[in-house]
Design a protein around this motif. Sequence first.
Motif, PDB file in Angstrom:
ATOM      1  N   ASP A  91     -52.998 -26.201   0.683  1.00 21.24           N
ATOM      2  CA  ASP A  91     -51.602 -26.714   0.816  1.00 21.24           C
ATOM      3  C   ASP A  91     -50.665 -25.729   1.812  1.00 21.24           C
ATOM      4  N   ARG A  92     -51.117 -24.493   1.692  1.00 19.07           N
ATOM      5  CA  ARG A  92     -50.231 -23.548   2.664  1.00 19.07           C
ATOM      6  C   ARG A  92     -50.777 -23.650   4.156  1.00 19.07           C
ATOM      7  N   TRP A  93     -52.201 -24.201   4.272  1.00 17.12           N
ATOM      8  CA  TRP A  93     -52.544 -24.294   5.838  1.00 17.12           C
ATOM      9  C   TRP A  93     -52.017 -25.559   6.084  1.00 17.12           C
ATOM     10  N   ARG A  94     -51.803 -26.564   5.413  1.00 17.06           N
ATOM     11  CA  ARG A  94     -51.173 -27.810   6.054  1.00 17.06           C
ATOM     12  C   ARG A  94     -49.735 -27.504   6.380  1.00 17.06           C
ATOM     13  N   GLU A  95     -48.973 -26.562   5.960  1.00 18.62           N
ATOM     14  CA  GLU A  95     -47.723 -26.058   6.423  1.00 18.62           C
ATOM     15  C   GLU A  95     -47.697 -25.120   7.461  1.00 18.62           C
TER      16      GLU A  95
END
Length: 228
Positions: A91-95
């Motif tokens: 989730d953090r990587w997508r952002e």
Amino acid sequence: MPEPTKPQPTGATGKPGSSAAKPPPRRRQARGERRIAQLLDAAANVFCATGYTAASTNAIAREAGVSPGTLYQFFPNKEAIAVELGDRLMDRWRESHGLTAANLHLPLDQLLDAVLDPLIAFNEENPAFAVLMHGPDTPGRIAQEFANLHMGLLSRIEEALASYLPDTPPAELTRIATMTFSIFKAGLDQILSHQGTERQAYAAELKKVMFRYLEPIVCEAELPTGTP
């Protein structure tokens, strides 16, 4: 003899027979979330130190400073911990990437800064991401989620290229996007294997390589409509 009377269930009103469940106190929920975060941070450290296979729930509990019994209140096994950690990291990587519509109108060197700097920073701050995503013993669900993430980023790169190269055949766009992503992954491995000023120097080298690959393709093409 008559059977003993069973206690009647009580609900939120405290009256027998009430079916409404009493919600847990907010303080207890917040404490549970903090404990989960503590366990996931500990798991990230253990996975980085030993790899996924060699890690154990006992080692994770010890790293978190809690008993194994406390760990099992939140996670049934090591795989469940890895899956939850992987989900949160993804989730953090997508952002973290800068492939946004606003950035596509930047000059190529600035576009590379906007896209690469957050991705490099994310991987520096979350070394467990590489351990879980690229390890040979990664749980199947995480491997599948990473494959989906990989394909999603390739699609975003293709969309960005298509805005500059609207007449390019789809197969060629896919080829350019795949090479771009492969160059990034190879350069990222080198960046993360160094520290301090050497790490910064390798990040600069990666940008040079990507610029020299993409500049003839992108900057000599017709710019997207509305580009200043």
